[in-house]
Structure formats: C-alpha cells, structure tokens
Write an enzyme that holds these catalytic residues in place. Structure first.
Site, mmCIF file in Angstrom:
data_model
loop_
_atom_site.group_PDB
_atom_site.id
_atom_site.type_symbol
_atom_site.label_atom_id
_atom_site.label_comp_id
_atom_site.label_asym_id
_atom_site.label_seq_id
_atom_site.Cartn_x
_atom_site.Cartn_y
_atom_site.Cartn_z
ATOM 1 N N ASP A 8 0.733 -1.236 0.165
ATOM 2 C CA ASP A 8 -0.044 0.025 0.177
ATOM 3 C C ASP A 8 0.952 1.251 0.022
ATOM 4 O OD1 ASP A 8 -3.068 0.785 1.818
ATOM 5 O OD2 ASP A 8 -1.599 2.216 0.716
ATOM 6 N N ASP A 103 -3.670 2.417 -5.353
ATOM 7 C CA ASP A 103 -2.500 2.530 -4.805
ATOM 8 C C ASP A 103 -2.009 1.060 -3.817
ATOM 9 O OD1 ASP A 103 -3.789 2.742 -2.339
ATOM 10 O OD2 ASP A 103 -2.165 3.856 -1.438
ATOM 11 N N GLU A 104 -2.865 0.163 -3.882
ATOM 12 C CA GLU A 104 -2.936 -1.132 -2.986
ATOM 13 C C GLU A 104 -3.135 -2.459 -3.771
ATOM 14 O OE1 GLU A 104 -5.713 -1.800 0.965
ATOM 15 O OE2 GLU A 104 -6.119 -0.055 -0.425
#
Ligand code: DCP
Ligand code: MG
Length: 352
Positions: A8, A103-104
């Site tokens: 993340d 983003d993860e």
C-alpha cells in the site's frame, strides 16, 4: 502454508504531487476539492496528518486545523499512470495480483521461487524497485493470509516493511484491538465493548455458538479472525466476479437524504476501482444497506455500465424496505465471467 504480501503506497495522491513538485515536500499538503465549493480531502501528506488532517474530511475543516495547508486539486490521470507502473512491478514478481485500488494490492507469493522464496527479500525488492522506478514509497506486509498481511503493511507505515511469520501469527493476533478486524466497524466494536471484548484475546474466550447467535454468519468470521485464520484467496482480475466498496459509518445515518450525501464518495471509489480493472464486463449493479438493527438488504438490477442515477434509485428502493437508520452502505457491480453468454433481465428485482 500460504505466503501473502499486501502493498500500500504511502499517502498516494500526495506522494505523486510531492514527487512532481519538490517545493511541496516540506509543507503540509492535501489533495481535494476547494473549501469554497464544499470540497472534501482525498488524502494528505504525513506532515498535514500531524495537524489532524484526514481523508474524507471537509476541506474547510482541514484548513481550520492547519491554516497553512496547501490544497491541491486531484489529477486522476496522472495517479492512474503511476498506478499502472506500480501494478506492473507487482506482476514482475507474481501473476497472482489482486488490485484493491490505485495504490494497493494483495500478491500471493506462495509459489515464487526467486529470492530463495524469502518473503522478506521479495518485499524489500518491491519497495526498492517501486521507489527507484516511480519515486513512490510503499509500505509492505508479509504474512500467511490476507488479513494479517494488510495489518502488517500498516504496522510500520510510512515506508514500512513488516513480516508476520506463520509461527508468530497466533501470538501477534492476541493483542490486536477488535476494531482492526476486517468487517468490524464502530457499531460492532461498541457491541463487543459492552461485553468487555476489546481485544482478540478476549474475543477468543467467546464460543463459536455464542458469536453465531449474536452476529450470524459474521460470528464465524470473528471466531476465525481472532485466531489469525483467514482463508480468502488472492483473486486476480480474470477470476473476479464482482467489484464493490462499502463503508460502515462511525454514527448511524438517520435519513435518506443523509444517505444520498454519504453515497457519492462510495460511488467515486467504486468508479476508481472499476477503472483500475481496465474495462470489466459489467452485467449487474447492486446496492447493499445494513440497518441499525443489523438486518441488511441488497437491491440489484441489470446494467452494463456504472450509472450513478440507477444506483441512487437502487439505494432509495433498498432504504425504503425498512426505513431505519443505516450503519453501512455498499455499492458494486457484478461481472460477466469470461465466456458466459450475456443474459440481461429487464427489471430491477430483489435479491434477499
Ligand atoms: N482516497 C480517497 N478518499 C478516501 C480515501 C482514499 O480519495 N476516503 C484516495 C486518496 C489516496 C488513495 O485513495 O491517496 C489511497 O488511499 P489510502 O487509504 O491508501 O490512503 P493514502 O495512500 O493516501 O495514505 P496511507 O499512507 O495511509 O496509505
Ligand atoms: Mg495508501
């Protein structure tokens, strides 16, 4: 025994802005809508977080907490571009990648033989490669399952790397507060706290049947999570059957109008996730509502694209079934499996 990574990025949108404009690096910044237009903060850098600035906060409120805050409008195209590079680096390590947002992602590294099979090395490699090739810092957790990997990636944030080896999993979980368990929102937390259950240790003293009496199916999940057990697979894009987002509110939402207001950020997050999956073949839209008496209902209808208007209608229909204060809202799309024939029902219909 499986080996799972959760990665993340740190303050993702803000990190991209700071990378592209170094003069922003040492001042508090937030990405979001302007205060004059009743904007909301999407994220902030860690400096701004020291002032209490948080995601989903009204920009006007953030500016009261931190008057020198620099508020920057979002540039999703640039964030998506960086995201694609990061996701490509994940795929260099393993094809079993489940993106959760820009983003993860979860990565199943059980069968990766590089780095002598060491999860720690793989995590370090990911951090180094992502930093070198995109300029973005990512926090990484390694653990025997998704639940623990996600806790681990958060454990040393920002720029973290934390490993929970399988033999430490049970002991690690003992001390965890129950609100860190996935699915435990403020209302469940309060309900458990009333029985003086605040940690997994305390939760483990409750029998499976008691938990199931109180929480239904989720009781079994609580029983397992308290023991560090989570069998969920890492689901790659190809196998995915639906994409959804949901939020449990800190306080129940009393009216339908207030639900409408709370619904928009969810739709935006869903939109982002759907885009993240390229062009998935959508065949249904659905809305889930959980009321303050813990009953829940789902409304769905046919649809091939994310249509916000339709989703608001589904929300209205779902809400009107009980018209009670709402503790959770969810929204999502169901996907057509790669070779299934499309068969579209014509009318909205009930699921449960
Ligand atoms: N985001 C958003 N609205 C929210 C939460 C997040 O628009 N309520 C966006 C902005 C974030 C990005 O999604 O940059 C990633 O979300 P994260 O929850 O991972 O938050 P950050 O990456 O910003 O911070 P952290 O370092 O805590 O991961
Ligand atoms: Mg992040």
């Amino acid at each position: 025994m499986r080996k799972i990574i959760h990665a993340d990025c740190d303050c993702f949108y803000a990190a991209v802005e700071m990378r592209d404009n170094p003069s922003l690096q040492n001042i508090p910044i937030a990405i979001g809508g302007a205060a004059e237009r009743r904007g909301v903060i999407a994220t902030s850098n860690y400096l701004a977080r020291q002032f209490g600035v948080r995601s989903a906060m009204a920009t006007a409120h953030a500016l009261r907490l931190c008057p020198e805050l620099r508020v920057i409008p979002p540039d999703f195209v640039r964030y998506q571009h960086v995201s694609q590079k990061i996701q490509a680096i994940f795929h260099e390590l393993t094809p079993v990648v489940e993106p959760l947002s820009l983003d993860e992602a979860y990565l199943d590294i059980t069968h990766v033989t590089r780095f002598s099979g060491s999860g720690t090395w793989m995590a370090q490699w990911l951090k180094d490669e992502i930093k070198t090739r995109t300029g973005i810092a990512v926090s990484v957790g390694v653990a025997p399952n998704k639940f623990l990997a996600k806790i681990a990636s958060d454990w040393r944030k920002p720029d973290g790397l934390f490993v929970i080896p399988p033999q430490d999993a049970a002991a690690f979980v003992t001390a965890l507060p129950v609100d860190l368990l996935p699915g435990v929102g403020p209302a469940t937390q309060t309900r458990l706290a009333q029985q003086e259950i605040n940690t997994c240790q305390a939760l483990r003293n409750v029998s499976l049947s008691t938990l199931m009496d109180q929480f239904g199916k989720f009781g079994r999940r609580l029983y397992e999570l308290a023991r560090g057990i989570d069998e969920r697979d890492v689901v790659t894009q190809r196998e995915r059957k639906s994409i959804s987002v949901e939020t449990t509110f800190p306080q129940d939402i009393a009216s339908l109008d207030a639900c409408h207001e709370a619904f928009l950020p969810l739709l935006e997050r869903l939109d982002e996730r759907v885009q993240r999956h390229g062009a998935p073949r959508i065949n249904k839209l659905f809305v889930k509502v959980r009321f303050n008496d813990f009953t829940h209902t789902t409304m769905e209808c046919a649809g091939v694209a994310l249509c916000f208007g339709t989703l608001y209608t589904l929300l209205d229909q779902a809400w009107s079934r009980r018209a009670l204060p709402v503790r959770l809202l969810g929204v999502g799309v169901r996907l057509t499996p790669p070779d299934a024939h499309r068969q579209l029902p014509l009318f909205a219909h009930d699921v449960d």
